[in-house]
Enzyme design. Structure first.
Site, PDB file in Angstrom:
ATOM      1  N   ASN A   3      47.130  -3.422 -21.937  1.00 37.52           N
ATOM      2  CA  ASN A   3      46.593  -4.658 -21.085  1.00 37.52           C
ATOM      3  C   ASN A   3      47.947  -5.340 -20.055  1.00 37.52           C
ATOM      4  OD1 ASN A   3      44.311  -3.299 -20.336  1.00 37.52           O
ATOM      5  ND2 ASN A   3      43.612  -4.479 -21.756  1.00 37.52           N
ATOM      6  N   ASN A  49      51.911 -10.115 -29.433  1.00 36.81           N
ATOM      7  CA  ASN A  49      51.013 -10.629 -28.472  1.00 36.81           C
ATOM      8  C   ASN A  49      50.075  -9.083 -28.559  1.00 36.81           C
ATOM      9  OD1 ASN A  49      48.263 -10.931 -26.805  1.00 36.81           O
ATOM     10  ND2 ASN A  49      49.430 -11.806 -24.740  1.00 36.81           N
ATOM     11  N   ALA A  77      43.773  -7.803 -27.197  1.00 32.89           N
ATOM     12  CA  ALA A  77      42.385  -7.434 -27.070  1.00 32.89           C
ATOM     13  C   ALA A  77      42.719  -7.225 -28.862  1.00 32.89           C
ATOM     14  CB  ALA A  77      41.835  -6.736 -26.866  1.00 32.89           C
ATOM     15  N   HIS A  99      42.036  -9.345 -31.778  1.00 32.47           N
ATOM     16  CA  HIS A  99      39.875  -9.970 -32.577  1.00 32.47           C
ATOM     17  C   HIS A  99      39.415  -8.245 -33.170  1.00 32.47           C
ATOM     18  CE1 HIS A  99      41.585 -13.051 -29.805  1.00 32.47           C
ATOM     19  NE2 HIS A  99      41.431 -12.307 -28.633  1.00 32.47           N
ATOM     20  N   ASP A 133      46.685  -4.981 -41.186  1.00 31.47           N
ATOM     21  CA  ASP A 133      47.550  -4.473 -42.704  1.00 31.47           C
ATOM     22  C   ASP A 133      49.172  -4.379 -41.837  1.00 31.47           C
ATOM     23  OD1 ASP A 133      44.722  -4.473 -43.523  1.00 31.47           O
ATOM     24  OD2 ASP A 133      44.676  -2.645 -44.279  1.00 31.47           O
ATOM     25  N   GLU A 192      52.490 -14.841 -33.632  1.00 29.92           N
ATOM     26  CA  GLU A 192      51.680 -14.602 -32.860  1.00 29.92           C
ATOM     27  C   GLU A 192      51.351 -15.154 -32.194  1.00 29.92           C
ATOM     28  OE1 GLU A 192      48.208 -12.652 -34.494  1.00 29.92           O
ATOM     29  OE2 GLU A 192      46.525 -13.590 -32.432  1.00 29.92           O
ATOM     30  N   ILE A 195      48.625 -15.629 -24.397  1.00 27.54           N
ATOM     31  CA  ILE A 195      49.454 -16.656 -23.251  1.00 27.54           C
ATOM     32  C   ILE A 195      48.158 -17.580 -23.386  1.00 27.54           C
ATOM     33  CG2 ILE A 195      49.652 -16.943 -20.725  1.00 27.54           C
ATOM     34  CD1 ILE A 195      50.525 -13.580 -21.473  1.00 27.54           C
ATOM     35  N   ARG A 222      37.594 -19.566 -25.006  1.00 24.97           N
ATOM     36  CA  ARG A 222      37.286 -18.533 -24.156  1.00 24.97           C
ATOM     37  C   ARG A 222      35.952 -18.491 -24.438  1.00 24.97           C
ATOM     38  NH1 ARG A 222      41.702 -14.566 -22.095  1.00 24.97           N
ATOM     39  NH2 ARG A 222      40.225 -14.012 -21.082  1.00 24.97           N
TER      40      ARG A 222
END
Ligand code: DQA
Length: 142
Positions: A11, A75, A78, A81, A88, A99, A102, A108
């Site tokens: 995304n 980055n 999603a 999580h 791995d 990592e 933004i 959140r």
């Protein structure tokens, strides 16, 4: 010259259009231009990959090691999580991974507080906007 992979997950190709209140109004192309300028100032080489597919991101991490790159700014979006496969992959390679998020994932929803990938990364930067990518690159370039 040191060489780095800037890897963006699902995304993030929609930056600029996607939830601008959370991720800002700038596009992925603008982010990449900012990183290119920082890389030139630091005297390092960067290559970019964005994918919406978990396996492509796993392959990109393996290739970064096979190509003897010096580190990855990642980055995982999603997948941060949820993805044991990406965790791995990071553990499987020797090169440092920083990592970047933004947004500040800790301010959140609760499901964003856990980062499977961050736990095996060299560091996690969250909430500095696009600036986080530049900070990660500066750290890795040292
Ligand atoms: C993100 C945060 C993630 O929780 C989210 O799924 C993303 C983007 C960030 O950069 O803030 O897609 O990684």
């Amino acid at each position: 010259m040191k060489r780095f992979l800037i890897l963006n997950g699902p995304n993030l190709n929609r930056l600029g259009k996607r939830e601008p209140g959370t991720y800002g109004a700038q596009t992925l192309a603008e982010l990449e231009a900012m990183i290119r300028a920082e890389a030139a100032a630091l005297g390092v080489d960067v290559r970019f990959c964005q994918s919406n597919h978990e396996g492509v991101l796993v392959d990109a991490i393996h290739e970064a090691e096979d190509d003897a790159l010096d580190g990855i700014v990642f980055n995982p979006a999603a997948y941060t999580h949820t993805s044991v496969a990406l965790r791995d992959a990071i553990s499987a390679v020797k090169l440092p991974v920083v990592e970047v998020h933004i947004s500040n994932v800790h301010s959140r929803e609760e499901f964003r507080h856990r980062t499977l990938t961050g736990a095996v990364s060299r560091a996690v930067i969250s909430g500095l906007g696009f600036e986080g990518y530049l900070a990660a690159l500066r750290f890795l370039a040292k």
